[in-house]
Design an enzyme around this catalytic site. Structure first.
Site, PDB file in Angstrom:
ATOM      1  N   HIS A  10     -15.098 -22.708  13.383  1.00 11.53           N
ATOM      2  CA  HIS A  10     -15.666 -22.640  12.035  1.00 11.53           C
ATOM      3  C   HIS A  10     -15.878 -24.004  11.426  1.00 11.53           C
ATOM      4  CE1 HIS A  10     -14.709 -18.388  12.446  1.00 11.53           C
ATOM      5  NE2 HIS A  10     -15.778 -18.267  11.699  1.00 11.53           N
ATOM      6  N   GLU A  57     -19.845  -7.337  16.387  1.00 11.54           N
ATOM      7  CA  GLU A  57     -19.310  -8.531  17.046  1.00 11.54           C
ATOM      8  C   GLU A  57     -18.216  -8.194  18.058  1.00 11.54           C
ATOM      9  OE1 GLU A  57     -17.847 -11.246  14.032  1.00 11.54           O
ATOM     10  OE2 GLU A  57     -17.083  -9.616  12.799  1.00 11.54           O
ATOM     11  N   ASP A  59     -18.481 -14.212  17.833  1.00 14.02           N
ATOM     12  CA  ASP A  59     -17.370 -13.397  18.323  1.00 14.02           C
ATOM     13  C   ASP A  59     -17.811 -12.478  19.458  1.00 14.02           C
ATOM     14  OD1 ASP A  59     -15.015 -14.177  16.992  1.00 14.02           O
ATOM     15  OD2 ASP A  59     -15.783 -13.313  15.140  1.00 14.02           O
ATOM     16  N   CYS A 115     -26.455 -12.954  12.741  1.00 12.33           N
ATOM     17  CA  CYS A 115     -25.958 -13.972  11.817  1.00 12.33           C
ATOM     18  C   CYS A 115     -25.020 -14.945  12.524  1.00 12.33           C
ATOM     19  CB  CYS A 115     -25.292 -13.343  10.603  1.00 12.33           C
ATOM     20  SG  CYS A 115     -23.830 -12.403  11.009  1.00 12.33           S
TER      21      CYS A 115
END
Ligand code: PEP
Ligand code: MG
Length: 539
Positions: A188, A429, A453, A500
């Site tokens: 992240h 995901e 993920d 996304c």
């Protein structure tokens, strides 16, 4: 001049002063001092500096998140005035003739232990604060890190590693680039760097003790190198590359206001991913059609307690109002794995990516979930909101979510608080969600595929593990087939499907996604115009 190579995460170029961030407690060594008086005077000086830093942080926090959340800095200021604490440090310096850093570290540990052992929950929680102020004092004593994560001038951040919660606390206007020893390109922190358009290099074999804050450096995210103390020629070259990049960006600006449409007339929605209210500026600046992923968990990071319903409501409302009629998809909190927050008390897990995270926390601790849902439903009145749920694996989870949403609506109705029913979608995901996507499509309004993920779980490769970066292949046929399957399931039931995850912004695959029938791509704001250019070139 020292040149080192690393792996680029965002391909920009930066030049400027370095700020070295060292982890708290990493550095403290015991040493004997001959002059305890001057050591004690150093502590007095450090306390003053720390008080000033805390005042700046308090003022900034009041403006950005309100007085309630800022109060923690006031508490820290008060703790720094505590006579027992200061006396204990002073005594230790004098009786044991040790350096100030060591005395502060040991006193901090002793006080923290004492607080942790108390019965009262409020006092127990102060243990973390004592550690915090002690670490701040140590940083002031060793002249490291300037004003914490808030630097006074735009700087290149050099660190061993950065966690998402450290990154979100930084003032983005002041970051020129990130350079880290560790980190994976799918983490992240890397995603945040891309989101903020910040040149970033990871996996740079640095010895942090050899780098001093204030040194000049050039970060070249195109070549994947960082040059400390660059000579005149390197600086000139970097400046000319920066100019060229600016020119490229200027040309892309001409695409603003144009449609994301292929040569054969197929339109794709291009939306932006954001992490907080402060990112909405990037969304508008880059002319995104909406927000396809607001990672709401960032509202929970870098603080000491849960954000209240009111704080969340204000944040969501601000984003919705700023975006007007454009779609804003807010994902409910996806805490856990690398996004750790102390006050959630998640405990240590052997496999955090497979652990207690995201929707699992929300379903097990519905009070936390309900607070967020109330804030979201109330904010929905102010714009075009969709809610999205992360880490779904079963139809039962979706059914349970709807039950909780229904309870929240009933409560709001009873309390006569205005709210609106937003569209509800889920992230796809997990491979489980892909395999039952035909069933899920009948329950939700849309799908958004989280390829970060989905790749991790499909290939059984920890996205955080930098040693596995070479194996982490989101172009893997298995992942691409799954995306096709999800799009087909959505369309079969008249729903839309987007991506996304970071793969959505991978221009090599744009044509493939268009052929698959993808309806939406939600990417880092910095990629919007490049993606538009790419889509417009596809026949
Ligand atoms: C994903 O997993 O692809 C995703 C978009 O969510 P995050 O990166 O926040 O886990
Ligand atoms: Mg995810």
């Amino acid at each position: 001049m020292v040149k080192l190579n690393g792996k680029p995460v965002y391909k920009g170029i930066a030049i400027g002063p370095v700020v070295v961030l060292k982890k708290d407690g990493q550095q403290v060594r015991r040493s004997r001092v001959e002059d305890p008086d001057s050591e004690a005077a150093r502590v007095d000086e450090a306390v003053k500096t720390a008080q000033e830093q805390l005042q700046i942080l308090y003022d900034k926090a009041v403006k950005e998140v309100g007085e309630g959340s800022a109060a923690i800095f006031e508490v820290h200021q008060m703790m720094l005035e505590d006579e027992d604490y200061l006396e204990a440090i002073n005594n230790m310096i004098r009786t044991e003739q040790v350096n100030a850093e060591y005395a502060v570290a040991v006193t901090g540990d002793n006080f923290a232990e004492m607080f942790a052992g108390m019965d009262d929950d409020y006092m127990k929680a102060r243990a973390a604060d004592v550690k915090d102020i002690s670490n701040r004092l140590i940083r002031c004593l060793s002249g490291e890190g300037g004003n914490d994560l808030n630097f006074t001038e735009p700087s290149i951040i050099v660190a061993d590693d950065l966690s998402p919660s450290e990154t979100v606390q930084m003032d983005k206007e002041k970051i020129l680039a990130f350079v880290t020893v560790h980190g994976s390109s799918n983490s992240h922190t890397s995603i945040l760097a891309r989101m903020m358009n910040i040149p970033a290099l990871i996996g740079v074999p640095l010895d942090l003790d050899q780098i001093q804050s204030g040194m000049k450096a050039v970060v070249d995210g195109i070549q994947g190198e960082v040059i400390f103390e660059p000579d005149e020629a390197v600086c000139e070259e970097a400046n000319s590359k920066i100019e060229k990049e600016k020119e490229k960006l200027r040309l892309l600006q001409e695409l603003k206001g144009k449609e994301n449409v292929t040569l054969s007339g197929k339109k794709i929605n291009v939306y932006a991913n954001i992490g907080g209210v402060g990112d909405v500026g990037y969304v508008l600046e880059n002319d995104a059609g909406g927000i396809g992923l607001f990672r709401s968990e960032f509202l929970y990071l870098g603080r000491d307690d849960f954000p209240t319903e009111e704080e969340q409501f204000q944040a969501y409302r601000q984003v919705l109002q700023t975006m007007g009629e454009k779609k804003v998809i807010i994902r409910t909190l996806d805490i856990g794995a690398d996004k750790q927050v102390d006050y959630f008390n998640l405990g240590k897990e052997d496999n955090p990516a497979l652990g207690y995270r995201a929707i699992r926390i929300c379903l097990k601790q519905p009070d936390i979930f309900k607070t967020q849902l109330r804030a979201l439903l109330r904010a929905a009145v102010y714009g075009n909101l969709s809610i999205m749920y992360p880490m779904i694996t079963s139809t039962e989870e979706v059914a349970k979510i709807y039950e909780i949403v229904a309870e929240v609506k009933k409560e709001l109705e009873e309390q006569e608080i205005p709210f609106k029913d937003p569209e509800q979608g889920i992230m796809i995901e997990t491979p489980a969600a892909v395999m039952i996507s035909d069933k899920l499509a009948q329950m939700v309004d849309f799908f958004s595929i989280g390829t970060n993920d989905l790749t991790q779980y499909t290939l059984a490769i920890d996205r955080q593990n930098e040693r596995l970066d070479d194996f982490y292949n989101p172009h893997h046929e298995a992942v691409l087939r799954m995306i096709q399957m999800v799009v087909d399931s959505a369309h079969k039931y008249g729903k839309w499907a987007g991506i996304c995850g970071e793969l959505g912004g991978d221009l090599e695959l744009t044509e493939t996604f268009v052929k698959m029938g993808i309806d939406e791509l939600s990417v880092s704001p910095s990629i919007i115009l490049q993606l538009r250019e790419r889509i417009r070139s596809i026949d």
